[in-house]
Structure formats: C-alpha cells, structure tokens
Design an enzyme around this catalytic site. Structure first.
Site, PDB file in Angstrom:
ATOM      1  N   CYS B  91      23.047 -18.796 -64.624  1.00  0.00           N
ATOM      2  CA  CYS B  91      23.969 -19.362 -63.628  1.00  0.00           C
ATOM      3  C   CYS B  91      23.201 -20.178 -62.575  1.00  0.00           C
ATOM      4  O   CYS B  91      22.691 -21.233 -62.898  1.00  0.00           O
ATOM      5  CB  CYS B  91      24.811 -18.245 -63.015  1.00  0.00           C
ATOM      6  SG  CYS B  91      26.278 -18.868 -62.161  1.00  0.00           S
ATOM      7  N   HIS B 207      26.928 -14.761 -67.524  1.00  0.00           N
ATOM      8  CA  HIS B 207      26.140 -13.675 -66.922  1.00  0.00           C
ATOM      9  C   HIS B 207      26.040 -12.475 -67.872  1.00  0.00           C
ATOM     10  O   HIS B 207      26.892 -11.592 -67.819  1.00  0.00           O
ATOM     11  CB  HIS B 207      26.834 -13.185 -65.648  1.00  0.00           C
ATOM     12  CG  HIS B 207      26.707 -14.107 -64.484  1.00  0.00           C
ATOM     13  ND1 HIS B 207      25.668 -14.024 -63.595  1.00  0.00           N
ATOM     14  CD2 HIS B 207      27.495 -15.111 -64.055  1.00  0.00           C
ATOM     15  CE1 HIS B 207      25.822 -14.943 -62.647  1.00  0.00           C
ATOM     16  NE2 HIS B 207      26.918 -15.624 -62.906  1.00  0.00           N
ATOM     17  N   GLU B 209      24.171  -9.933 -67.632  1.00  0.00           N
ATOM     18  CA  GLU B 209      23.991  -8.683 -66.876  1.00  0.00           C
ATOM     19  C   GLU B 209      25.318  -8.118 -66.379  1.00  0.00           C
ATOM     20  O   GLU B 209      25.359  -7.003 -65.869  1.00  0.00           O
ATOM     21  CB  GLU B 209      23.007  -8.911 -65.705  1.00  0.00           C
ATOM     22  CG  GLU B 209      23.574  -9.613 -64.486  1.00  0.00           C
ATOM     23  CD  GLU B 209      23.701 -11.130 -64.641  1.00  0.00           C
ATOM     24  OE1 GLU B 209      23.461 -11.643 -65.746  1.00  0.00           O
ATOM     25  OE2 GLU B 209      24.061 -11.804 -63.648  1.00  0.00           O
TER      26      GLU B 209
END
Lengths: 82, 234
Positions: B91, B207, B209
C-alpha cells in the site's frame, strides 16, 4: 531570492480531481468548461543571489523531490530574474 | 534455513500504521519477531526481507510516499535491494517504492475519487523468477483487502508493455465473492502489484497482513506471505 515552482500533470495522465471539478463547474452553469487539470505551486525562499545558480539548484530539487517526473512536468519562475 | 531463522525488518515512518500488524503477521508465520526500524536510522542490520508497511507516511504530503522515499533509511534499503535483497512494499509501502524507482510506475488518485476499503480478488500472474510469486498457483485467485485513496496504478503504454513483457506484473485485480467492480481504482490494465526487473522487490496495494485469520474474514494474506517467506528460506 524567491523561486516559484509550478507542477502539472503530464499530458495523457488521468486527472480524476480535474474531471470532478469540470463536472461541478458544468453543474453550476459554467457549461463552457471542458477539460480541467489541477497542478500545484510551490514557493521557495532561498538564500541565493545569483538567478542562474538558483535556477540550477531548484531544477535539481524538482528532479530529486518536488516532482515525480514519471507523471509530472515542472516549470521554474524566478520573479527577480528580470 | 528454517522460517524461524528468517530476519525480517519492517521500516517505520511517521504515519505508518500497518507496521505492527505486519510484525504480528510475520511473527505468526515464522515464530520470530521482525525488527522495527525507525526511518531516521542510516543503516540496516543484515535482513533477508525488508518490508515497507502501509499507512500515511508524512501525512501523504507533497505526494504519497514522496517524503518517506527520501528518508535516511531508504539509502540503506536501496543498498540492500542493489545487493539483491528482497523488499516488499504494501500500500503506502508500494507508493514509497515507486517514488524511489525500485519498482516501475506510479500510484495516482483512485479514478472514482473515493477511498476504497474492501476485499478484492487478486489474480497471481505468470512472472519472472521471484520469491514473491514462486509459490503461488496461477489458477488460484486470492481474496485480500485494500484500503487506499491513491492506488490507481499508472505508467505510459510503452512502459506497461515493457513490464508485462518482462513478467513484472505480479497481481491483477480479479472478480471475487466480495463483489463490487473488479478494478477498484482505475489501475492501468488492472495491475495490483508489480515486481522490480530482478524480481526481488514487490510492491502491491492489497494488505496481506489484514487477512491472517478467520476473525479477519479470510486467511489468503497468510497464505501469500507464507509462500513468500518459504521461497526466501529455500
């Protein structure tokens, strides 16, 4: 001395912000407005008295940080140069 | 080498906000806590993977990633990459990588002018040799969330042809059960992630994560990260 840097999007790069402004102006009755492009202006106060040297330094600042040359063009104006 | 021997460094800028999430995600997979490295540091301890996390470094001032890309630590990251070290930018991290020229192109304002925050489908592409794509199945799309305002990947047509020809497109947006338009931001040729010309640096908007457990709503982020980490230790 002051240097004025104008940064604009290169031709062919989509400007969603400009497009939204164009639509809003049209909605407000400014139907003559076509394409709108948004840029930015950066005013720099610089400890330098020689306009040629100033221009050279500011060009380096533009290449290094102030503009992203993949999508942006820059121009440098030095008001005290005349 | 085992996963627990893998040395991961996560760079932290003022305004980073996914640094800790990424630390927890990597630790979940490797049982080893990554190092968090402040952007003012001028050097980097030896690392097998450097991660530039998501967030809003320096408040997105000037251009997203522009100021972070010139932080002191980035010289060390550039040296690491020049030695063939692996770097992953997520990002805002992707935006920072484009600002340093470590991956091609640039990320501009979403075509719809809206911050886009939702799950997207992600299609792994056939690429040049890279630890980030080596373990992925071409036919198996992933579902991973995005959350960005400037994720609209741009490069001119010649550059796009060149990176496609080189196998540098890692991911494209794809249809998913999550619904919504396939391309969430107007990205050129649906590009969601790109590799450097040597395959060792990856920038991607989604993302991983944030897709690490069922409680997150999905585990495809864990799947992707684990395959990357496994490729780095093999």
């Amino acid at each position: 001395m002051q240097a004025i840097v104008n940064i604009s999007l290169k031709e062919g790069v989509l400007d969603p912000q400009g497009r939204a402004i164009s639509h809003s102006l049209n909605d407000l009755g400014f139907s003559e407005v076509g394409d709108v492009r948004v840029g930015k202006q950066i005013l720099l106060e610089i400890d330098e008295t020689d306009p040629a040297r100033l221009r050279q330094r500011v060009a380096r600042m533009c290449e290094t940080l102030l503009s992203n040359t993949v999508i942006e063009d820059y121009s440098i104006d030095i008001p005290d140069e005349q | 080498m085992t996963l627990s021997a893998l040395r991961v460094a996560i760079i932290v800028f003022p305004g980073s906000n996914c640094d800790r999430d990424m630390m927890v995600a990597i630790e979940q997979l490797t049982s080893r806590r990554p190092a968090l490295v402040w952007h003012k540091e001028a050097s980097l301890d030896a690392a097998d993977l450097v991660i530039i996390p998501g967030g809003f470094s320096f408040g997105d001032y000037l251009r997203c990633g522009a100021l972070a890309g010139r932080s002191p630590i980035m010289n060390a990251v550039l040296d690491h990459a020049a030695r063939g070290g692996a770097v992953m930018g997520i990002c805002n991290g992707f935006q920072i990588l484009t600002e340093t020229g470590m991956v091609p192109g640039v990320l501009i304002r979403n075509a719809g002018l809206k911050f886009s925050c939702r799950n997207v489908g992600l299609r792994p592409c056939e690429t040049l040799a890279s630890p980030f794509t080596a373990g992925l199945d071409l036919g198996e799309d992933l579902t991973i969330p995005i959350a960005h305002n400037e994720g609209n990947y741009f490069a001119d047509a010649d550059e796009l042809d060149r990176i496609e020809g080189n196998g540098q497109v890692a991911f494209r947006y794809a249809a998913s059960d999550a619904g919504g338009p396939v391309n969430p931001n107007g990205a050129s040729r649906d590009i969601a992630g790109v590799l450097s010309s040597n395959g060792r640096v990856l920038g991607m908007m989604p993302h991983p994560e944030r897709a690490m457990s069922k409680l997150h709503g999905g585990t495809d982020g864990a799947k992707f990260l684990l395959k990357s980490l496994e490729a780095l230790v093999s």
